[in-house]
Design a protein around this motif. Structure first.
Motif, PDB file in Angstrom:
ATOM      1  N   ALA A 258       0.876  -1.070   0.054  1.00  0.00           N
ATOM      2  CA  ALA A 258       0.068   0.027   0.016  1.00  0.00           C
ATOM      3  C   ALA A 258       0.487   1.133  -0.002  1.00  0.00           C
ATOM      4  O   ALA A 258       1.732   1.428   0.736  1.00  0.00           O
ATOM      5  N   GLN A 259       0.688   2.047  -0.767  1.00  0.00           N
ATOM      6  CA  GLN A 259       1.703   3.318  -0.993  1.00  0.00           C
ATOM      7  C   GLN A 259       0.806   4.481  -0.631  1.00  0.00           C
ATOM      8  O   GLN A 259      -0.362   4.861  -1.452  1.00  0.00           O
ATOM      9  N   LEU A 260       1.330   5.277   0.170  1.00  0.00           N
ATOM     10  CA  LEU A 260       0.463   6.554   0.424  1.00  0.00           C
ATOM     11  C   LEU A 260       1.318   7.735   0.061  1.00  0.00           C
ATOM     12  O   LEU A 260       2.617   7.887   0.477  1.00  0.00           O
ATOM     13  N   PRO A 261       0.927   8.813  -0.303  1.00  0.00           N
ATOM     14  CA  PRO A 261       1.225  10.008  -0.791  1.00  0.00           C
ATOM     15  C   PRO A 261       1.598  10.959   0.165  1.00  0.00           C
ATOM     16  O   PRO A 261       1.350  12.132   0.224  1.00  0.00           O
ATOM     17  N   LEU A 262       2.444  10.542   1.239  1.00  0.00           N
ATOM     18  CA  LEU A 262       2.850  11.399   2.588  1.00  0.00           C
ATOM     19  C   LEU A 262       4.092  11.697   2.443  1.00  0.00           C
ATOM     20  O   LEU A 262       4.952  10.754   2.338  1.00  0.00           O
ATOM     21  N   GLY A 263       4.577  12.881   2.584  1.00  0.00           N
ATOM     22  CA  GLY A 263       6.237  13.415   2.283  1.00  0.00           C
ATOM     23  C   GLY A 263       6.549  12.798   1.125  1.00  0.00           C
ATOM     24  O   GLY A 263       6.030  13.048   0.051  1.00  0.00           O
ATOM     25  N   ASP A 264       7.731  11.931   1.140  1.00  0.00           N
ATOM     26  CA  ASP A 264       8.452  11.469   0.303  1.00  0.00           C
ATOM     27  C   ASP A 264       7.512  10.133  -0.192  1.00  0.00           C
ATOM     28  O   ASP A 264       7.888   9.460  -1.027  1.00  0.00           O
ATOM     29  N   GLY A 265       6.617   9.751   0.587  1.00  0.00           N
ATOM     30  CA  GLY A 265       5.757   8.665   0.268  1.00  0.00           C
ATOM     31  C   GLY A 265       6.043   7.665   1.433  1.00  0.00           C
ATOM     32  O   GLY A 265       6.916   7.644   1.910  1.00  0.00           O
ATOM     33  N   ILE A 266       4.830   7.102   1.583  1.00  0.00           N
ATOM     34  CA  ILE A 266       5.217   5.795   2.608  1.00  0.00           C
ATOM     35  C   ILE A 266       4.636   4.485   2.081  1.00  0.00           C
ATOM     36  O   ILE A 266       3.591   4.612   1.321  1.00  0.00           O
ATOM     37  N   THR A 267       5.391   3.484   1.991  1.00  0.00           N
ATOM     38  CA  THR A 267       5.069   1.971   1.642  1.00  0.00           C
ATOM     39  C   THR A 267       4.979   1.236   2.552  1.00  0.00           C
ATOM     40  O   THR A 267       5.863   1.018   3.457  1.00  0.00           O
ATOM     41  N   PHE A 268       3.838   0.630   2.636  1.00  0.00           N
ATOM     42  CA  PHE A 268       3.653  -0.497   3.725  1.00  0.00           C
ATOM     43  C   PHE A 268       3.742  -2.006   2.786  1.00  0.00           C
ATOM     44  O   PHE A 268       3.122  -1.882   1.662  1.00  0.00           O
ATOM     45  N   CYS A 269       4.434  -2.922   3.625  1.00  0.00           N
ATOM     46  CA  CYS A 269       4.373  -3.855   2.576  1.00  0.00           C
ATOM     47  C   CYS A 269       4.074  -5.119   3.407  1.00  0.00           C
ATOM     48  O   CYS A 269       4.255  -5.079   4.855  1.00  0.00           O
ATOM     49  N   ARG A 270       3.595  -6.375   3.119  1.00  0.00           N
ATOM     50  CA  ARG A 270       3.074  -7.358   3.875  1.00  0.00           C
ATOM     51  C   ARG A 270       3.560  -8.589   3.113  1.00  0.00           C
ATOM     52  O   ARG A 270       3.312  -8.715   1.758  1.00  0.00           O
ATOM     53  N   ARG A 271       4.236  -9.428   3.672  1.00  0.00           N
ATOM     54  CA  ARG A 271       4.889 -10.690   2.969  1.00  0.00           C
ATOM     55  C   ARG A 271       3.896 -11.478   2.932  1.00  0.00           C
ATOM     56  O   ARG A 271       3.068 -11.832   3.601  1.00  0.00           O
TER      57      ARG A 271
END
Length: 158
Positions: A143-156
């Motif tokens: 899930a990628q969020l456009p906050l700051g430089d961007g936040i990416t959450f990963c789920r294996r």
């Protein structure tokens, strides 16, 4: 007037994720977010903390001292407009901050934003490369969020 606990958790996560060492905080009040920042950055990290009210900062100072992070903080008692402009007088400050947090007078956010754009590092290329790699990795769900430089959450996945 303190940052919400969930916002504090996100700030802490971002600081650790980015391995931020040099940060700036505009609007300190009693220092809740400042304490979170100080606890989240490495031992050699530094925070420039700007607020026009030293009395409010001193309310939270005992907690900062008890946590052993006072040495990481450079408290600047000043109007934030002036303090940011003063930082920009030194060319070495341009692009030298890893992270900025603003929780001050809302009508001045645009002014702060323009100055902080000059003070905060640009990490765009590294983030684009990382996100392209993550998006192509079938082992994870992201899930990628456009906050700051961007936040990416990963789920294996496997």
């Amino acid at each position: 007037m303190a940052a919400a606990p969930i916002a504090g958790q996100m700030i802490s996560f971002l600081l650790k994720k980015e391995n931020a060492k040099k940060t700036i905080e505009v609007g300190v009040f009693t220092g809740y977010s400042l304490l979170l920042t100080a606890l989240s950055i490495p031992g050699d990290g530094k925070i420039t903390a700007i607020d026009c009210n030293r009395e409010a900062y001193e309310i939270g100072l005992p907690f900062i001292k008890k946590a052993g992070v006072e040495a990481k903080i450079d408290f600047v008692e000043s109007d934030a407009h002036l303090a940011l402009d003063n930082l920009l007088l030194n060319p070495k400050n341009e692009g030298s901050f890893d992270f900025a947090f603003v929780d001050a007078d809302k009508p001045s956010y645009q002014h702060y934003h323009e100055r902080l754009m000059k003070l905060v590092k640009v990490n765009r290329e590294a983030m684009i490369k990382l996100n392209k790699s993550l998006a192509a990795d079938p082992r994870i769900d992201i899930a990628q969020l456009p906050l700051g430089d961007g936040i990416t959450f990963c789920r294996r996945l496997y």
